[in-house]
Design a protein around this motif. Structure first.
Motif, PDB file in Angstrom:
ATOM      1  N   VAL A   1       0.849  -1.185   0.000  1.00 14.44           N
ATOM      2  CA  VAL A   1       0.000   0.000   0.000  1.00 14.44           C
ATOM      3  C   VAL A   1       0.888   1.240   0.000  1.00 14.44           C
ATOM      4  CG1 VAL A   1      -1.713   1.300   1.321  1.00 14.44           C
ATOM      5  CG2 VAL A   1      -1.866  -1.194   1.188  1.00 14.44           C
ATOM      6  N   ASP A   2       0.512   2.221  -0.788  1.00  8.77           N
ATOM      7  CA  ASP A   2       1.270   3.468  -0.883  1.00  8.77           C
ATOM      8  C   ASP A   2       1.542   4.050   0.502  1.00  8.77           C
ATOM      9  OD1 ASP A   2       2.275   5.811  -2.526  1.00  8.77           O
ATOM     10  OD2 ASP A   2       0.716   6.790  -1.330  1.00  8.77           O
ATOM     11  N   ILE A   3       2.773   4.519   0.716  1.00 11.99           N
ATOM     12  CA  ILE A   3       3.169   5.019   2.029  1.00 11.99           C
ATOM     13  C   ILE A   3       2.330   6.226   2.448  1.00 11.99           C
ATOM     14  CG2 ILE A   3       4.935   6.619   1.219  1.00 11.99           C
ATOM     15  CD1 ILE A   3       5.161   4.255   4.280  1.00 11.99           C
ATOM     16  N   GLY A   4       1.729   6.900   1.474  1.00 11.31           N
ATOM     17  CA  GLY A   4       0.858   8.025   1.804  1.00 11.31           C
ATOM     18  C   GLY A   4      -0.316   7.613   2.667  1.00 11.31           C
ATOM     19  N   LYS A   5      -0.746   6.344   2.552  1.00 10.05           N
ATOM     20  CA  LYS A   5      -1.837   5.853   3.382  1.00 10.05           C
ATOM     21  C   LYS A   5      -1.427   5.794   4.854  1.00 10.05           C
ATOM     22  CE  LYS A   5      -4.500   5.247  -0.131  1.00 10.05           C
ATOM     23  NZ  LYS A   5      -5.619   6.168  -0.380  1.00 10.05           N
ATOM     24  N   PHE A   6      -0.114   5.673   5.088  1.00  7.57           N
ATOM     25  CA  PHE A   6       0.384   5.692   6.462  1.00  7.57           C
ATOM     26  C   PHE A   6       0.059   7.031   7.113  1.00  7.57           C
ATOM     27  CE2 PHE A   6       3.849   7.029   9.268  1.00  7.57           C
ATOM     28  CZ  PHE A   6       3.776   6.058  10.237  1.00  7.57           C
ATOM     29  N   GLY A   7       0.276   8.118   6.368  1.00  7.12           N
ATOM     30  CA  GLY A   7      -0.061   9.443   6.880  1.00  7.12           C
ATOM     31  C   GLY A   7      -1.548   9.605   7.106  1.00  7.12           C
ATOM     32  N   SER A   8      -2.334   9.003   6.224  1.00  9.07           N
ATOM     33  CA  SER A   8      -3.788   9.073   6.383  1.00  9.07           C
ATOM     34  C   SER A   8      -4.227   8.377   7.663  1.00  9.07           C
ATOM     35  CB  SER A   8      -4.482   8.434   5.171  1.00  9.07           C
ATOM     36  OG  SER A   8      -4.183   9.142   3.989  1.00  9.07           O
ATOM     37  N   TRP A   9      -3.630   7.223   7.945  1.00 10.09           N
ATOM     38  CA  TRP A   9      -3.981   6.510   9.166  1.00 10.09           C
ATOM     39  C   TRP A   9      -3.535   7.286  10.398  1.00 10.09           C
ATOM     40  CZ3 TRP A   9      -7.618   3.352   9.823  1.00 10.09           C
ATOM     41  CH2 TRP A   9      -7.973   2.426   8.842  1.00 10.09           C
ATOM     42  N   TYR A  10      -2.371   7.936  10.315  1.00  9.02           N
ATOM     43  CA  TYR A  10      -1.910   8.749  11.435  1.00  9.02           C
ATOM     44  C   TYR A  10      -2.940   9.827  11.767  1.00  9.02           C
ATOM     45  CZ  TYR A  10       0.738  12.321  13.964  1.00  9.02           C
ATOM     46  OH  TYR A  10       1.138  13.263  14.885  1.00  9.02           O
ATOM     47  N   LEU A  11      -3.424  10.519  10.749  1.00  6.13           N
ATOM     48  CA  LEU A  11      -4.412  11.566  10.971  1.00  6.13           C
ATOM     49  C   LEU A  11      -5.740  10.983  11.448  1.00  6.13           C
ATOM     50  CD1 LEU A  11      -3.742  13.929   7.929  1.00  6.13           C
ATOM     51  CD2 LEU A  11      -3.205  14.363  10.334  1.00  6.13           C
ATOM     52  N   LEU A  12      -6.132   9.866  10.844  1.00  6.44           N
ATOM     53  CA  LEU A  12      -7.415   9.272  11.212  1.00  6.44           C
ATOM     54  C   LEU A  12      -7.411   8.804  12.669  1.00  6.44           C
ATOM     55  CD1 LEU A  12     -10.177   8.654   9.974  1.00  6.44           C
ATOM     56  CD2 LEU A  12      -9.345   6.356   9.447  1.00  6.44           C
ATOM     57  N   LEU A  13      -6.243   8.463  13.177  1.00  5.97           N
ATOM     58  CA  LEU A  13      -6.164   8.045  14.570  1.00  5.97           C
ATOM     59  C   LEU A  13      -6.560   9.172  15.523  1.00  5.97           C
ATOM     60  CD1 LEU A  13      -3.056   5.748  14.484  1.00  5.97           C
ATOM     61  CD2 LEU A  13      -5.231   5.170  15.562  1.00  5.97           C
ATOM     62  N   TYR A  14      -6.281  10.415  15.132  1.00  6.74           N
ATOM     63  CA  TYR A  14      -6.701  11.538  15.972  1.00  6.74           C
ATOM     64  C   TYR A  14      -8.221  11.694  15.944  1.00  6.74           C
ATOM     65  CZ  TYR A  14      -1.926  12.969  16.827  1.00  6.74           C
ATOM     66  OH  TYR A  14      -0.617  13.004  17.252  1.00  6.74           O
ATOM     67  N   VAL A  15      -8.807  11.460  14.778  1.00  7.22           N
ATOM     68  CA  VAL A  15     -10.272  11.458  14.700  1.00  7.22           C
ATOM     69  C   VAL A  15     -10.819  10.341  15.593  1.00  7.22           C
ATOM     70  CG1 VAL A  15     -12.271  11.228  13.183  1.00  7.22           C
ATOM     71  CG2 VAL A  15     -10.201  12.360  12.347  1.00  7.22           C
ATOM     72  N   SER A  16     -10.178   9.173  15.527  1.00 11.40           N
ATOM     73  CA  SER A  16     -10.613   8.035  16.332  1.00 11.40           C
ATOM     74  C   SER A  16     -10.489   8.339  17.814  1.00 11.40           C
ATOM     75  CB  SER A  16      -9.759   6.807  15.989  1.00 11.40           C
ATOM     76  OG  SER A  16      -9.809   6.522  14.610  1.00 11.40           O
ATOM     77  N   PHE A  17      -9.368   8.911  18.194  1.00  9.39           N
ATOM     78  CA  PHE A  17      -9.119   9.201  19.595  1.00  9.39           C
ATOM     79  C   PHE A  17     -10.133  10.199  20.144  1.00  9.39           C
ATOM     80  CE2 PHE A  17      -6.986  11.833  22.805  1.00  9.39           C
ATOM     81  CZ  PHE A  17      -6.793  10.868  23.776  1.00  9.39           C
ATOM     82  N   VAL A  18     -10.362  11.280  19.412  1.00 10.82           N
ATOM     83  CA  VAL A  18     -11.305  12.296  19.875  1.00 10.82           C
ATOM     84  C   VAL A  18     -12.720  11.728  19.909  1.00 10.82           C
ATOM     85  CG1 VAL A  18     -12.309  14.557  19.379  1.00 10.82           C
ATOM     86  CG2 VAL A  18      -9.854  14.209  19.103  1.00 10.82           C
ATOM     87  N   THR A  19     -13.047  10.861  18.941  1.00  5.59           N
ATOM     88  CA  THR A  19     -14.367  10.230  18.939  1.00  5.59           C
ATOM     89  C   THR A  19     -14.570   9.403  20.203  1.00  5.59           C
ATOM     90  OG1 THR A  19     -14.374  10.131  16.520  1.00  5.59           O
ATOM     91  CG2 THR A  19     -15.925   8.701  17.675  1.00  5.59           C
ATOM     92  N   VAL A  20     -13.540   8.658  20.596  1.00  5.93           N
ATOM     93  CA  VAL A  20     -13.621   7.873  21.830  1.00  5.93           C
ATOM     94  C   VAL A  20     -13.867   8.777  23.028  1.00  5.93           C
ATOM     95  CG1 VAL A  20     -12.304   6.431  23.434  1.00  5.93           C
ATOM     96  CG2 VAL A  20     -12.250   5.940  20.989  1.00  5.93           C
ATOM     97  N   THR A  21     -13.190   9.921  23.056  1.00  5.43           N
ATOM     98  CA  THR A  21     -13.322  10.813  24.208  1.00  5.43           C
ATOM     99  C   THR A  21     -14.685  11.499  24.275  1.00  5.43           C
ATOM    100  OG1 THR A  21     -12.325  12.704  23.035  1.00  5.43           O
ATOM    101  CG2 THR A  21     -10.844  11.234  24.246  1.00  5.43           C
ATOM    102  N   LEU A  22     -15.463  11.429  23.198  1.00  6.37           N
ATOM    103  CA  LEU A  22     -16.825  11.948  23.269  1.00  6.37           C
ATOM    104  C   LEU A  22     -17.650  11.180  24.288  1.00  6.37           C
ATOM    105  CD1 LEU A  22     -17.670  12.474  19.482  1.00  6.37           C
ATOM    106  CD2 LEU A  22     -17.206  14.260  21.179  1.00  6.37           C
ATOM    107  N   VAL A  23     -17.315   9.905  24.456  1.00  5.56           N
ATOM    108  CA  VAL A  23     -18.064   9.040  25.366  1.00  5.56           C
ATOM    109  C   VAL A  23     -17.272   8.733  26.633  1.00  5.56           C
ATOM    110  CG1 VAL A  23     -19.188   6.788  25.598  1.00  5.56           C
ATOM    111  CG2 VAL A  23     -19.291   8.012  23.414  1.00  5.56           C
ATOM    112  N   LEU A  24     -15.981   8.451  26.482  1.00  4.46           N
ATOM    113  CA  LEU A  24     -15.138   8.057  27.611  1.00  4.46           C
ATOM    114  C   LEU A  24     -14.257   9.236  28.017  1.00  4.46           C
ATOM    115  CD1 LEU A  24     -14.074   4.525  26.285  1.00  4.46           C
ATOM    116  CD2 LEU A  24     -16.027   5.110  27.734  1.00  4.46           C
TER     117      LEU A  24
END
Length: 279
Positions: A242-265
């Motif tokens: 997979v193109d290494i650029g997807k690595f950067g996308s996952w890095y950014l998406l993890l912040y979305v994931s983290f903040v989403t979790v904190t909406l509840v927890l």
């Protein structure tokens, strides 16, 4: 292995294995347990690729949906996930599926097989893959007694998450601001540490480094998905990676994931240094 079993494992390993050895084994045991949902989904992807036949009555994609749904039900039934964590997973499932539908329409990737349980050409099991990220974060917070400190103003983290999620859509039509977003994650979370407990001793890792390491694991999982031809990219090239650029996308998406979790927890977010883990 319920939470009581995790505690029993912790006592056994710290008693029978000396010093750092017990800590290392316990850390990876807890990490694997926190990632159980994602590991099961990836295992199902691999196994179905190896055994499935096109002439079977149930399509492979549909079988993955059924497997993921049953797995989710069992996790809740046997209290491997709480209802609060299930709320997080539902949010991930919806937001992930919406992005999948859009990205598929833009030709960002493709699902080479077909199934009945899909929306806009996107098989519904894809939402569970995003949900597995939320499951991992939520379960890690509980299993490792995670405390995140010092945590920035919540409205700033929410604004960053919205900007990152929005850029996944808008960059198809206007300027891609991912480099600005990369910088924003460092500026906002530079001093933030993820405090966690392998046993009774608190340890920490900078939050941006934690996101980076997690992105590596997700990029590896992404490659498992493409090697099994569960989904494909035109940009993989001769190596098949997979193109290494997807690595950067996952890095950014993890912040979305983290903040989403904190909406509840929200209890894990602390303005001050860590306190001892509950025993």
């Amino acid at each position: 292995m319920a939470d009581a079993s995790v505690a029993n494992l912790e006592r056994t390993l710290t008693t029978r294995l000396p010093g750092r050895a017990g800590q290392v084994v316990l850390f990876f045991a807890k990490l694997g347990w926190a990632a159980a949902f994602g590991i099961l989904i990836l295992s199902a992807i691999i196994v179905t690729r190896l055994i499935w036949h096109d002439d079977w009555a149930l399509a492979r994609y549909d079988a993955l949906v059924v497997f993921a749904l049953i797995t989710q039900i069992l996790f809740i039934r046997f209290k491997l996930e709480s209802w609060e964590e299930a709320k997080v997973i539902l949010i991930f499932h919806i937001s992930g599926t919406i992005m999948e539908i859009f990205k598929l329409s833009q030709g960002s990737w493709d699902y080479p097989d077909q199934g009945v349980l899909e929306i806009g050409g996107v098989p519904l099991f894809s939402g569970f893959m995003y949900a597995s990220v939320g499951s991992f974060i939520a379960r890690s917070i509980r299993i490792f007694h995670v405390q995140i400190a010092p945590y920035p103003a919540f409205w700033m983290t929410a604004l960053l998450a919205v900007a990152i999620y929005g850029n996944f859509f808008t960059h198809h039509y206007t300027y891609d601001i991912r480099w600005i977003l990369f910088a924003a994650t460092l500026i906002l979370f530079w001093n933030t540490r993820i405090w966690f407990f392998i046993a009774s001793t608190p340890r920490w890792i900078p939050l941006p480094l934690g996101a980076l390491l997690s992105a590596v694991l997700l990029w590896i999982a992404e490659n498992i998905g493409t090697f099994t031809r569960t989904w494909t990219y035109e940009t993989q090239g001769d190596t098949g990676l997979v193109d290494i650029g997807k690595f950067g996308s996952w890095y950014l998406l993890l912040y979305v994931s983290f903040v989403t979790v904190t909406l509840v927890l929200r209890d894990a977010l602390k303005p001050h240094p860590v306190k001892p883990a509950p025993r």
